[in-house]
Design a protein around this motif. Structure first.
Motif, PDB file in Angstrom:
ATOM      1  N   PHE A   8       0.895  -1.121  -0.012  1.00 36.81           N
ATOM      2  CA  PHE A   8       0.056  -0.041   0.131  1.00 36.81           C
ATOM      3  C   PHE A   8       0.991   1.145  -0.126  1.00 36.81           C
ATOM      4  O   PHE A   8       2.205   1.153   0.213  1.00 36.81           O
ATOM      5  CB  PHE A   8      -1.038   0.122   1.139  1.00 36.81           C
ATOM      6  CG  PHE A   8      -0.394   0.231   2.444  1.00 36.81           C
ATOM      7  CD1 PHE A   8       0.121  -0.939   3.135  1.00 36.81           C
ATOM      8  CD2 PHE A   8      -0.250   1.454   3.013  1.00 36.81           C
ATOM      9  CE1 PHE A   8       0.795  -0.938   4.489  1.00 36.81           C
ATOM     10  CE2 PHE A   8       0.629   1.585   4.245  1.00 36.81           C
ATOM     11  CZ  PHE A   8       1.134   0.331   5.046  1.00 36.81           C
ATOM     12  N   THR A 208      -6.378   0.597   4.209  1.00 34.66           N
ATOM     13  CA  THR A 208      -5.005   0.019   4.414  1.00 34.66           C
ATOM     14  C   THR A 208      -4.846   0.283   6.100  1.00 34.66           C
ATOM     15  O   THR A 208      -5.131   0.772   6.946  1.00 34.66           O
ATOM     16  CB  THR A 208      -3.905   1.051   3.610  1.00 34.66           C
ATOM     17  OG1 THR A 208      -3.899   2.130   4.384  1.00 34.66           O
ATOM     18  CG2 THR A 208      -4.355   1.173   2.396  1.00 34.66           C
ATOM     19  N   SER A 255      -7.991   5.490   0.724  1.00 33.65           N
ATOM     20  CA  SER A 255      -8.503   4.349   0.927  1.00 33.65           C
ATOM     21  C   SER A 255     -10.025   4.461   0.314  1.00 33.65           C
ATOM     22  O   SER A 255     -10.732   3.417   0.169  1.00 33.65           O
ATOM     23  CB  SER A 255      -9.186   3.956   2.406  1.00 33.65           C
ATOM     24  OG  SER A 255      -9.920   5.130   2.977  1.00 33.65           O
TER      25      SER A 255
END
Ligand SMILES: [Fe+2]
Length: 382
Positions: A8, A208, A255
């Motif tokens: 990520f 994440t 996100s």
């Protein structure tokens, strides 16, 4: 579902200055190279008054563009035509004002007007020479740290985002003192937007480890702050509310959000209703519907249940009443209108549910919902 072990990224290129009184630092932050400042402010200019006074008091040359409502295509182009080579754009106001300032800095840098069809825009990726500073005066959107601006396109009956690195503010000054003068209805809607954003970021299927760590402690903090700033505000609550908003902006940029924001984006354009009020009305039905569709024991179900328990702790439901009803009752008591009062007709639910499911925010919803579930959310929010 939540890829803790997956790669990520973390994106937060804005330099953030947070705290009561930080707006006074603005002249020092822009520095002497700010030879021509364009201040974008709200319709009355009241909220931006302390910032304008500080800048002019420091001897800066400041011109002003007012943005009385959510920016639309013609308004953005009219403002662009008035821009006179600013070195700095300072957007000081609510989310609409920040979006206007972000659009002006990005489009002005690229030397383009907004076309009717945003697909014809060049990529807004240029490294700006125009410095962009965002100073929010509401605790709600987190737009001071995001890479998009929502523009109303009346000919399409749609609110469409322009986005790109050039829209990300270089500096955000988040001073909770500036939010305290907002009208009660604005404080309520803004706070509901922030709370919805932090919950949808936490439950997003693209959450994440970074966004989870950011959102989890902010959910209870924001819920308590929302109650406090609307019932009995104090400085600590305003600070917590602004931190919730800022956190939600950082989180959503990393996100994504969920179905409540997907539906709110459609309804905002179709009904002309305030974004935060829509989010507040949609949050609880979305949580209930997501819970009903999440597999028991899944990460999504665990996160949804966690959010519900935090809401219950902040806004307890009456004994024996449906979970989340305490928060709904509180919203009703604050005068938050239902979707029918905001203009939604029952015979449009199927059509708008399909559009909501297709909205970009809905792609990151906690669970993949069918259109019938989006329709149920709308029905329950009437
Ligand atoms: Fe939002």
């Amino acid at each position: 579902m939540f890829p803790a072990a997956q790669p990520f990224g973390i994106s937060c290129p804005t330099s953030i200055h947070f705290g009561t009184g930080r707006a006074r630092d603005l002249p020092a932050l822009v520095g002497q190279e700010a030879t021509r400042i364009l201040l974008v402010q709200g319709g009355s200019g009241l909220a931006a008054q302390p910032v304008l006074a500080a800048l002019r008091g420091a001897g800066h040359d400041v011109s002003i563009i007012s943005c009385p409502g959510e920016p639309d295509l013609d308004g953005v182009n009219a403002a662009l035509s008035k821009m006179d080579g600013p070195t700095h754009v300072i957007a000081c106001g609510g989310g609409a004002v920040l979006d206007m300032g972000k659009a002006l800095a990005a489009l002005g840098e690229h030397g383009v007007d907004l076309p009717e069809d945003f697909d014809r825009l060049p990529p807004l990726t240029a490294r700006r020479t125009i410095r962009l500073i965002a100073v929010p005066t509401t605790a709600g959107t987190g737009a001071e740290v995001t890479a998009n601006a929502v523009i109303d396109v009346p000919s399409k009956r749609a609110k469409i985002s322009i986005r790109g690195p050039a829209l990300v503010p270089d500096i955000a000054v988040v001073d909770p003192a500036l939010a305290q003068s907002a009208p009660a209805a604005v404080t309520l809607a803004s706070g509901l937007d922030a709370v919805t954003q932090v919950i949808e970021s936490y439950t997003s299927s693209a959450a994440t480890p970074f966004t989870s760590a950011l959102c989890r402690p902010v959910i209870p903090l924001g819920l308590r702050a929302l109650r406090c700033v609307t019932d009995a505000p104090d400085d600590a609550a305003w600070s917590d509310m602004c931190w919730t908003s800022l956190s939600s902006g950082i989180a959503l940029a990393n996100s994504g959000l969920g179905a409540a924001h997907g539906l709110a984006s459609i309804l905002g354009a179709q009904l002309g209703a305030a974004h935060g009020a829509l989010c507040g009305r949609l949050l609880l039905p979305t949580l209930r519907t997501n819970r009903a569709h999440a597999v028991t024991g899944s990460e999504a179900r665990t996160r949804i249940d966690h959010c519900i328990s935090e809401i219950e702790a902040a806004f307890p439901s009456s004994p024996g009443a449906e979970p989340l009803s305490g928060f709904g009752t509180w919203m009703n008591g604050k005068g938050l209108p239902g979707l029918s009062a905001l203009g939604l007709k029952g015979d449009r639910i199927t059509e708008l549910a399909d559009l909501g499911r297709a909205a970009s925010s809905s792609r990151k919803n906690a669970v993949d919902l069918p259109s019938t579930a989006y329709a149920k959310i709308l029905q329950d929010a009437l």
